[in-house]
Design an enzyme around this catalytic site. Structure first.
Site, PDB file in Angstrom:
ATOM      1  N   HIS A 188      28.002 -10.001 -21.272  1.00 57.46           N
ATOM      2  CA  HIS A 188      29.277  -9.422 -20.868  1.00 57.46           C
ATOM      3  C   HIS A 188      29.736  -8.315 -21.807  1.00 57.46           C
ATOM      4  O   HIS A 188      30.508  -7.456 -21.412  1.00 57.46           O
ATOM      5  CB  HIS A 188      30.322 -10.523 -20.700  1.00 57.46           C
ATOM      6  CG  HIS A 188      30.100 -11.270 -19.434  1.00 57.46           C
ATOM      7  ND1 HIS A 188      29.325 -12.397 -19.384  1.00 57.46           N
ATOM      8  CD2 HIS A 188      30.457 -10.991 -18.160  1.00 57.46           C
ATOM      9  CE1 HIS A 188      29.245 -12.806 -18.132  1.00 57.46           C
ATOM     10  NE2 HIS A 188      29.921 -11.968 -17.362  1.00 57.46           N
ATOM     11  N   ARG A 295      37.376  -8.930 -13.261  1.00 54.04           N
ATOM     12  CA  ARG A 295      37.000 -10.153 -14.000  1.00 54.04           C
ATOM     13  C   ARG A 295      38.237 -10.676 -14.723  1.00 54.04           C
ATOM     14  O   ARG A 295      38.481 -10.358 -15.882  1.00 54.04           O
ATOM     15  CB  ARG A 295      35.891  -9.833 -15.008  1.00 54.04           C
ATOM     16  CG  ARG A 295      34.523  -9.572 -14.380  1.00 54.04           C
ATOM     17  CD  ARG A 295      33.483  -9.297 -15.454  1.00 54.04           C
ATOM     18  NE  ARG A 295      32.124  -9.422 -14.986  1.00 54.04           N
ATOM     19  CZ  ARG A 295      31.364  -8.417 -14.550  1.00 54.04           C
ATOM     20  NH1 ARG A 295      31.851  -7.192 -14.532  1.00 54.04           N
ATOM     21  NH2 ARG A 295      30.126  -8.641 -14.163  1.00 54.04           N
ATOM     22  N   ARG A 331      38.744 -11.897  -9.137  1.00 53.89           N
ATOM     23  CA  ARG A 331      37.981 -13.136  -9.258  1.00 53.89           C
ATOM     24  C   ARG A 331      38.749 -14.118 -10.129  1.00 53.89           C
ATOM     25  O   ARG A 331      39.267 -13.745 -11.180  1.00 53.89           O
ATOM     26  CB  ARG A 331      36.621 -12.834  -9.891  1.00 53.89           C
ATOM     27  CG  ARG A 331      35.825 -14.094 -10.159  1.00 53.89           C
ATOM     28  CD  ARG A 331      34.449 -13.772 -10.628  1.00 53.89           C
ATOM     29  NE  ARG A 331      34.410 -13.358 -12.011  1.00 53.89           N
ATOM     30  CZ  ARG A 331      33.299 -12.954 -12.619  1.00 53.89           C
ATOM     31  NH1 ARG A 331      32.162 -12.871 -11.957  1.00 53.89           N
ATOM     32  NH2 ARG A 331      33.312 -12.615 -13.881  1.00 53.89           N
ATOM     33  N   GLU A 430      26.073 -16.434  -6.225  1.00 55.02           N
ATOM     34  CA  GLU A 430      25.348 -16.200  -7.479  1.00 55.02           C
ATOM     35  C   GLU A 430      24.536 -17.418  -7.907  1.00 55.02           C
ATOM     36  O   GLU A 430      24.053 -17.472  -9.030  1.00 55.02           O
ATOM     37  CB  GLU A 430      26.299 -15.733  -8.587  1.00 55.02           C
ATOM     38  CG  GLU A 430      27.522 -16.571  -8.804  1.00 55.02           C
ATOM     39  CD  GLU A 430      28.466 -15.989  -9.845  1.00 55.02           C
ATOM     40  OE1 GLU A 430      28.122 -15.045 -10.555  1.00 55.02           O
ATOM     41  OE2 GLU A 430      29.592 -16.515  -9.952  1.00 55.02           O
ATOM     42  N   ASN A 453      23.685 -10.787 -11.449  1.00 63.14           N
ATOM     43  CA  ASN A 453      23.360 -11.142 -12.839  1.00 63.14           C
ATOM     44  C   ASN A 453      23.048 -12.635 -12.923  1.00 63.14           C
ATOM     45  O   ASN A 453      22.024 -13.052 -13.454  1.00 63.14           O
ATOM     46  CB  ASN A 453      24.530 -10.824 -13.785  1.00 63.14           C
ATOM     47  CG  ASN A 453      25.067  -9.426 -13.597  1.00 63.14           C
ATOM     48  OD1 ASN A 453      24.337  -8.546 -13.184  1.00 63.14           O
ATOM     49  ND2 ASN A 453      26.337  -9.217 -13.873  1.00 63.14           N
ATOM     50  N   ASP A 454      23.949 -13.430 -12.379  1.00 65.40           N
ATOM     51  CA  ASP A 454      23.714 -14.874 -12.403  1.00 65.40           C
ATOM     52  C   ASP A 454      22.675 -15.289 -11.374  1.00 65.40           C
ATOM     53  O   ASP A 454      21.885 -16.201 -11.614  1.00 65.40           O
ATOM     54  CB  ASP A 454      25.026 -15.634 -12.166  1.00 65.40           C
ATOM     55  CG  ASP A 454      25.812 -15.763 -13.459  1.00 65.40           C
ATOM     56  OD1 ASP A 454      25.196 -16.075 -14.488  1.00 65.40           O
ATOM     57  OD2 ASP A 454      27.029 -15.515 -13.443  1.00 65.40           O
ATOM     58  N   CYS A 501      28.328  -7.276  -6.603  1.00 64.61           N
ATOM     59  CA  CYS A 501      29.148  -6.885  -7.756  1.00 64.61           C
ATOM     60  C   CYS A 501      28.404  -7.083  -9.068  1.00 64.61           C
ATOM     61  O   CYS A 501      28.956  -6.824 -10.134  1.00 64.61           O
ATOM     62  CB  CYS A 501      30.496  -7.597  -7.758  1.00 64.61           C
ATOM     63  SG  CYS A 501      30.347  -9.376  -7.890  1.00 64.61           S
TER      64      CYS A 501
HETATM   65  C1  PEP Z   1      27.224 -11.692 -11.728  1.00 66.75           C
HETATM   66  O1  PEP Z   1      26.888 -12.816 -12.123  1.00 66.75           O
HETATM   67  O2  PEP Z   1      26.416 -10.868 -11.238  1.00 66.75           O
HETATM   68  C2  PEP Z   1      28.626 -11.257 -11.833  1.00 66.75           C
HETATM   69  C3  PEP Z   1      29.049 -10.153 -11.275  1.00 66.75           C
HETATM   70  O3  PEP Z   1      29.461 -12.009 -12.583  1.00 66.75           O
HETATM   71  P1  PEP Z   1      29.409 -12.064 -14.175  1.00 66.75           P
HETATM   72  O4  PEP Z   1      28.456 -11.012 -14.645  1.00 66.75           O
HETATM   73  O5  PEP Z   1      30.786 -11.841 -14.668  1.00 66.75           O
HETATM   74  O6  PEP Z   1      28.913 -13.445 -14.432  1.00 66.75           O
HETATM   75 MG    MG Z   2      28.404 -14.290 -12.542  1.00 65.28          MG
END
Ligand code: PEP
Ligand code: MG
Length: 551
Positions: A188, A295, A331, A430, A453-454, A501
């Site tokens: 992050h 976020r 979110r 995710e 990402n997740d 996202c």
């Molecule tokens: C993700 O997981 O892609 C996402 C957008 O959320 P974060 O990166 O905040 O976990």
């Molecule tokens: Mg995420």
């Protein structure tokens, strides 16, 4: 010249002095003092400095027309001098013949506990304020620089690694770029650097030493190289690259005001990811058409105690109003894993990415969830707010979230507080589980947003935080892309829209695949909007193929 190779995680060139971040040592030790009057004078100085800082903050907010925040800082300034509070501090000092730091911490805790025990929710919420005020006086007593950067001029900030909460508390006006020894492009902190639009590299290792502090550097956030005292040749190359980037920026500015549409007429919603109301300026600058991911947890990470309903409402309303009727997807709290918040007092987990995080915490702590939902619904009266739930794995979770929303709406209605009952509700896709039951989930909500990402982390069993997994962490993996397609098909079958996202959304190479899959929205860091718009406007959607899915 020293050349340090890391991994580029946020593009751009920056030039400045290297500054090594030192964590404030906030451990407070009780000490016996020999000169109590001198100690009281130190306390008075720290109080005066605190008041001056709070007045300056109130002034800044007044200039930005943020009246509620002006009142907050003015109230804090009054707390600093509050007779009972000051008397409590001095009597601890006199009774225990001790240092001011210890007395301030003790008095702050006593007052906070007393307020927290009151029946009146308003007074309970003031406990956080008194802790904040005590923390400010303590910082001034201990000489901790607000924002953590003891330099008049902006610097290239180096660190071993930075937690998101640390990054958020830094004074952004003093940071030209980030360079860290550890970290990964999916952390992050890297995401924050991209949102802020400043160059960053991570994974530089031990060659990035504190001994280099104060030396002139160039950082190339694209190639991930840090040059310490570059030679003439490197200097010329860096300057040339910088000029080229500036030219490209100018060229991209011609995209401002243009529609996000392919040559054959397929529209794409091009939105932005933000972490705070301040980021909206970058959204406007880059002509983002909405906010696809706010976020909200960054509000919690940058605070020293639970943000109150009013504080959250103020932040959400500010963004909703500033976006003038454009969609703002907020979110709900997504903490846990790398986003740790001390005051939540979470139990230490062996494997936090798979532990109590995101929606799991909210469903386990209904009061925390309720406070945020009340703030969100209150803000819904001021713009086109949509609410999104993270880390969903099951239908029952979504139903429980929706029940919590219904309850909050009923409360607000009974209290006569305006809100939009038609506020869109969406979920993040995710987890592989959410993909596999996307058809059932799609019947429950108004939209999906894929957190790649997740989704990459959980689909490929690859820790997104680890910087040495290299090619194993591959968001282009056909399994991730097929998951995207499955979720998109399920969304469209149920008549709802779907976006991305996660960081993959900004990947220009993937745009044809997203068009072939049928993605409706891309939400990216503000700086990624115009390059994507230029690419969308040159694309022909119907010629795009699913080749990368391997099918
Ligand atoms: C993700 O997981 O892609 C996402 C957008 O959320 P974060 O990166 O905040 O976990
Ligand atoms: Mg995420």
């Amino acid at each position: 010249m020293i050349t340090i190779q890391g991994k580029g995680v946020s593009k751009g060139i920056a030039k400045g002095k290297l500054y090594f971040y030192r964590r404030p040592d906030t451990e407070i030790v009780k000490q016996t003092v020999s000169d109590l009057d001198a100690e009281k004078a130190r306390l008075a100085e720290a109080q005066a400095a605190s008041i001056a800082q709070l007045e300056a903050l109130a002034e800044k907010c007044r200039a930005e027309a943020s009246e509620d925040t002006v009142v907050l800082f003015e109230t804090h300034a009054m707390f600093v001098e509050d007779e009972d509070f000051v008397e409590c501090i001095t009597s601890v000092m006199e009774d225990e013949n001790c240092n001011a730091e210890y007395a301030v911490r003790e008095a702050g805790e006593q007052f906070a506990a007393m307020l927290a025990a009151m029946d009146d929710p308003y007074m309970q919420a003031r406990a956080a304020d008194i802790r904040d005020v005590a923390g400010r006086i303590l910082n001034n007593l201990m000489g901790i620089v607000p924002g953590g950067i003891d330099s008049e001029e902006p610097v290239i900030l180096a660190a071993d690694d930075l937690a998101p909460s640390e990054t958020l508390q830094l004074d952004k006006s003093k940071i030209l770029a980030f360079a860290t020894q550890g970290g990964s492009g999916n952390s992050h902190t890297a995401i924050l650097a991209r949102t802020m639009g400043i160059p960053a590299l991570c994974g530089a290792g031990a060659t990035l030493e504190e001994a280099h502090s104060g030396r002139l550097c160039y950082i190339d956030g694209e190639t991930g190289v840090l040059y310490i005292e570059p030679d003439a040749l490197t200097l010329a190359a860096m300057n040339e690259k910088y000029e080229q980037q500036q030219e490209m920026k100018k060229l991209l500015e011609t995209m401002i005001g243009q529609e996000d549409i392919t040559l054959d007429g397929r529209k794409m919603m091009l939105y932005c990811n933000i972490g705070s109301p301040e980021d909206v300026a970058a959204v406007h600058l880059n002509d983002g058409q909405g906010i696809g991911l706010f976020r909200s947890e960054f509000l919690y990470l940058s605070a020293s105690d639970y943000p109150t309903e009013d504080e959250q409402f103020e932040a959400y309303r500010t963004v909703a109003q500033a976006m003038k009727g454009k969609r703002v997807v907020i979110r709900t709290l997504d903490i846990g894993a790398d986003k740790q918040v001390d005051y939540f007092e979470m139990q230490k987990e062996e494997n936090p990415a798979m532990g109590l995080r995101a929606i799991r915490i909210c469903l386990n702590r209904p009061e925390v969830f309720r406070t945020q939902l009340r703030a969100l619904y209150r803000a819904s009266a001021y713009g086109k707010v949509a609410i999104m739930f993270p880390m969903i794995t099951s239908v029952w979770e979504v139903r429980e979230c929706k029940r919590a929303c219904q309850k909050v709406m009923a409360e607000l209605k009974a209290e006569g507080i305006p809100f939009n009952a038609e506020t869109e509700i969406g979920i993040m896709i995710e987890t592989p589980s959410a993909v596999l039951i996307a058809d059932a989930l799609a019947k429950e909500v108004d939209f999906f947003s894929v957190g790649t990402n997740d989704l990459t982390q959980y689909t490929l069993a690859c820790d997104r935080q680890a910087n040495d997994l290299g090619k194993f962490f591959d968001p282009h993996h056909p399994a991730v892309l097929r998951a995207l397609k499955m979720a998109t098909d399920a969304a469209h079958a149920a008549g709802i829209w779907i976006g991305i996202c996660g960081e993959l959304g900004a990947d220009l190479e993937m745009l044809p695949t997203f068009l072939a899959i049928g993605i409706d929205e891309l939400s990216v860091s503000p700086a990624a909007v115009l390059p994507l718009r230029a690419a969308i406007r040159q694309s022909i959607a119907k010629t795009c193929t699913l080749e990368k899915l391997g099918c």
